[in-house]
Design an enzyme around this catalytic site. Structure first.
Site, PDB file in Angstrom:
ATOM      1  N   GLU A  53       0.870  -1.183   0.000  1.00 19.65           N
ATOM      2  CA  GLU A  53       0.000   0.000   0.000  1.00 19.65           C
ATOM      3  C   GLU A  53       0.899   1.222   0.000  1.00 19.65           C
ATOM      4  OE1 GLU A  53      -2.815   0.327   3.279  1.00 19.65           O
ATOM      5  OE2 GLU A  53      -3.874   1.914   2.186  1.00 19.65           O
ATOM      6  N   CYS A 247      -6.661   0.711   2.757  1.00 17.65           N
ATOM      7  CA  CYS A 247      -7.688   1.758   2.727  1.00 17.65           C
ATOM      8  C   CYS A 247      -7.526   2.709   1.551  1.00 17.65           C
ATOM      9  CB  CYS A 247      -7.636   2.576   4.019  1.00 17.65           C
ATOM     10  SG  CYS A 247      -8.144   1.653   5.469  1.00 17.65           S
ATOM     11  N   ASN A 378     -11.899  -3.424  -0.258  1.00 11.34           N
ATOM     12  CA  ASN A 378     -10.788  -3.683   0.663  1.00 11.34           C
ATOM     13  C   ASN A 378     -11.334  -4.216   1.978  1.00 11.34           C
ATOM     14  OD1 ASN A 378      -8.204  -3.568   1.956  1.00 11.34           O
ATOM     15  ND2 ASN A 378      -8.799  -1.635   2.846  1.00 11.34           N
ATOM     16  N   GLU A 379     -11.305  -3.380   2.991  1.00  6.89           N
ATOM     17  CA  GLU A 379     -11.704  -3.829   4.334  1.00  6.89           C
ATOM     18  C   GLU A 379     -13.135  -3.336   4.578  1.00  6.89           C
ATOM     19  OE1 GLU A 379      -9.775  -1.842   7.725  1.00  6.89           O
ATOM     20  OE2 GLU A 379      -8.798  -3.749   8.082  1.00  6.89           O
TER      21      GLU A 379
HETATM   22  O1  AHR Z   1      -2.409  -1.795   6.894  1.00  6.02           O
HETATM   23  C1  AHR Z   1      -2.894  -0.549   7.266  1.00  6.02           C
HETATM   24  C2  AHR Z   1      -4.400  -0.446   7.120  1.00  6.02           C
HETATM   25  O2  AHR Z   1      -5.044  -1.305   7.992  1.00  6.02           O
HETATM   26  C3  AHR Z   1      -4.958  -0.810   5.785  1.00  6.02           C
HETATM   27  O3  AHR Z   1      -4.880   0.229   4.878  1.00  6.02           O
HETATM   28  C4  AHR Z   1      -6.381  -1.137   6.084  1.00  6.02           C
HETATM   29  O4  AHR Z   1      -6.935  -2.050   5.172  1.00  6.02           O
HETATM   30  C5  AHR Z   1      -6.342  -1.625   7.508  1.00  6.02           C
HETATM   31  O5  AHR Z   1      -7.278  -0.989   8.279  1.00  6.02           O
END
Ligand code: AHR
Length: 664
Positions: A53, A247, A378-379
């Protein structure tokens, strides 16, 4: 010989590891029994991967080797990163304009006006300085247009003490935009150098896309990636690479979500975007953090190909970050998002005669990239996610049934969001569910059996983000210490043992710049000139380089084994590598005491007397690596004698050992 990263390897010819007799430690014996006769489930070749990321200056200021920050004057404060040359003539003027730009996607440029022959110029500070190395060549380029007069330009690399490390002259500018280049060979090393562009002679000059790259990049590609950082990835031999996050996929709002189509084509046409980590943490503000997308989706696929890893793109599914705005694309307006996913598959895999395959070919890669995995969101969590996932899956699966889709179980490994997601994803026949966990090292030690009773008939698991937190999640005090690394190692033993259901796993985040991070812990730390792996990195490396192809049933028994009521003292997992026929045994001792294990190989496998043993250990659970001691905690290879179908091994305090045993 089994390949191990040269920088991290110390071959100890005569082993110092103690092979203890069983009798000496008979007081509290632990037995590790490996069934070599009945290989269990296959392990995914792509099991151990990496999560990339652009956080902590992971891409801009990190992996992407561009040294000029705000090269196109597109930051909201268009002169951020730029200052007037201290000795500049006071009659000179600089202003940022956007009329008749060099390119429309990034329209701003800098106009310099000088009324005298005296020097007038600007300085770029780089990403917390520029890392310049003696005898290395740097490639300067800029789009330049002359307005009036015949001024010349001098380009200088300036060390932190004001010393000129290199310089070159440019002249003969036309009244239309043209790219000008210069080679600068540095006379000294400086981690915090600057770039100065000095105007000589009265007149007017417009500047845009001011760029400086080391000539030596990964594979020496112009405008490429930092070779030392890519080497760290290559040395991991990752099975897959998740990209671009994280994120960052989501954006605070949908307007600033990550859109892969804005990251391909000519770098100057990739529209700059504020990085979502710019202002996420009030305690770690990074107002100069933006995404140039110089490391975009083409470079991502190319990097995966270079290092032999499966690309795993994660795409926005019509949801902005649920920790921020939670903005949703209405369900009846998801088509553009789904179309982006379809187009990405075509960009990666389509023939050069398809519209998006042609775009890839035009960028220099006619052959497809053979992408097999794709993350939808993603999350994410909640019913809004599941209904969006369902729409995506329906279309993607009908057009590309061979692509495995990754769906999300939210940010936590066991909360309400997680419990809501799993049954629904099961109902939807999801392929692979992404689980995340940032928790104390004790959580990892206590959850090594997490997957033992998972449903084998439902979706598979991708442990897509995990890292032990020495203090607390998102605490800036978290450390990449040995205790955390061994917590993760013990947990990974549990993942490996359950490789039939856990198909993939990646530590997160991957990179952090020591002067510009937002989140800690991180797997690999860099500054402008150096890079080092953490103990966590070497644990990942031990697993990925010693994966094996089949799980071997491995039982740990005895007081303090992880199936007794005492705190577990030893974690073990055995695998078999098909090609070599080797039995690989991993032992993790997270305690502060040496633990002797009686190792028993059941079945017809008879090992040679000597085995390769790779050890990661330290003198304290708080041991860490650093720029000064980058391999303090790193693999040490030794040849261990006395191996037989039953032998004893003393696991040093806080250690992980990997044995590779060859059949007689
Ligand atoms: O790894 C850091 C962050 O943690 C990532 O961007 C996110 O997916 C998670 O909340």
């Amino acid at each position: 010989m089994h390949a191990i990263c040269v920088r991290s390897l110390k071959l100890i010819v005569r082993t110092t590891l103690l092979i203890a007799s069983a009798a000496a430690f008979a007081a509290d014996p632990i037995t590790v029994v490996i069934d070599t006769q009945h290989p269990g489930p296959g392990i995914n070749p792509a099991m151990w991967g990496v999560f990339f990321e652009d956080i902590n200056f992971g891409a801009d200021g990190g992996l992407y080797a561009e040294l000029v920050k705000n090269r196109g004057f597109e930051f909201p404060d268009p002169l951020m990163g730029w200052t007037k040359l201290p000795a500049s003539s006071s009659t000179g003027k600089m202003e940022v304009l956007d009329g008749a730009p060099c390119n429309k996607a990034n329209p701003h440029y800098l106009r310099l006006n000088s009324e005298t022959e005296r020097e007038f110029g600007i300085v770029n500070e780089g990403f917390r300085g520029m890392g310049i190395k003696a005898d290395e060549t740097y490639l300067f380029s800029a789009q330049i247009r002359s307005g009036s007069g015949k001024p010349q330009l001098e380009v200088r690399l300036i060390g932190s003490n004001g010393q000129v490390l290199a310089s070159a002259s440019l002249k003969g500018f036309s009244t239309s935009w043209e790219k000008h280049t210069a080679h600068l060979r540095a006379m000294g090393t400086d981690p915090k150098a600057h770039l100065a562009i000095v105007m000589r002679g009265a007149g007017q000059i417009d500047l845009d896309l001011v760029s400086l790259f080391p000539k030596h990049t990964w594979k020496d590609r112009p405008g490429g990636l930092r070779a030392d950082m890519v080497q760290m990835l290559a040395d991991l031999k990752p099975g897959f690479m998740r990209f671009p996050g994280g994120c960052i996929v989501e954006g605070h709002y949908l307007t600033n979500r990550y859109q892969w189509k804005n990251t391909i084509g000519r770098p100057e046409e990739r529209k700059l975007l504020m990085n979502r980590w710019n202002d996420e943490f009030k305690h770690r503000p990074s107002p100069d953090y933006f995404q140039s997308f110089g490391l975009g989706f083409f470079e991502f696929f190319q990097l995966c190909e270079d290092i032999g890893t499966e690309p795993l793109p994660i795409l926005n599914c019509g949801m902005a970050c649920q920790f921020n705005s939670s903005e949703l694309a209405p369900i009846d307006q998801l088509d553009p998002y789904i179309q982006d996913a379809l187009d990405l598959i075509e960009f990666a895999n389509g023939s050069a005669s398809t519209p998006w395959g042609a775009r890839r070919a035009a960028m220099g890669h006619r052959a497809p990239f053979h992408m097999k995995l794709l993350g939808v969101g993603n999350e994410q969590w909640g019913p809004q996610y599941l209904e969006r996932y369902e729409r995506f899956a329906k279309v993607l699966k009908s057009k590309y049934p061979g692509i495995q889709l990754i769906s999300s179980a939210g940010p936590s490994p066991a909360d309400e969001r997680f419990k809501f997601a799993w049954p629904k994803l099961r109902q939807l026949h999801a392929d692979i569910v992404d689980e995340h966990c940032y928790a104390a090292p004790s959580w990892f030690l206590e959850n090594t059996h997490r997957y033992d009773n998972y449903d084998r008939s439902g979706p598979k698991v991708f442990m897509g983000e995990y890292a032990a937190q020495s203090v607390a999640t998102v605490s800036p005090k978290n450390r990449n210490d040995l205790e955390c690394a061994l917590g993760e190692a013990a947990y990974m033993i549990g993942l490996e043992r359950n490789a039939d259901v856990v198909r993939m796993a990646s530590y997160a985040p991957l990179f952090a710049h020591v002067d510009a991070w937002q989140w800690t812990p991180d797997l690999i730390w860099c500054d402008n000139l150096h890079v080092y792996g953490t103990p966590n990195y070497y644990v990942q490396q031990l697993f990925s380089r010693n994966r094996g192809d089949k799980v071997l049933l491995t039982r740990v028994t005895g007081a303090g084994a992880d199936d007794t009521n005492q705190a577990p003292r030893l974690f073990a997992s055995g695998t078999r590598e098909d090609k070599s026929g080797e039995v690989i045994l991993k032992l993790v001792n997270p305690t502060a005491q040496a633990q002797t294990a009686s190792i028993v190989l059941e079945g017809t496998f008879i090992p040679r007397k000597e085995a390769r043993a790779t050890l990661v250990a330290g003198s304290s659970p708080h041991d860490e690596n650093s720029f000064a001691a980058p391999t303090r905690v790193a693999p040490r290879l030794s040849i261990l004698g006395g191996v037989s179908r039953r032998f004893d091994y003393e696991c040093p305090p806080q250690s992980m050992t990997v044995f590779r045993m060859v059949s007689l």
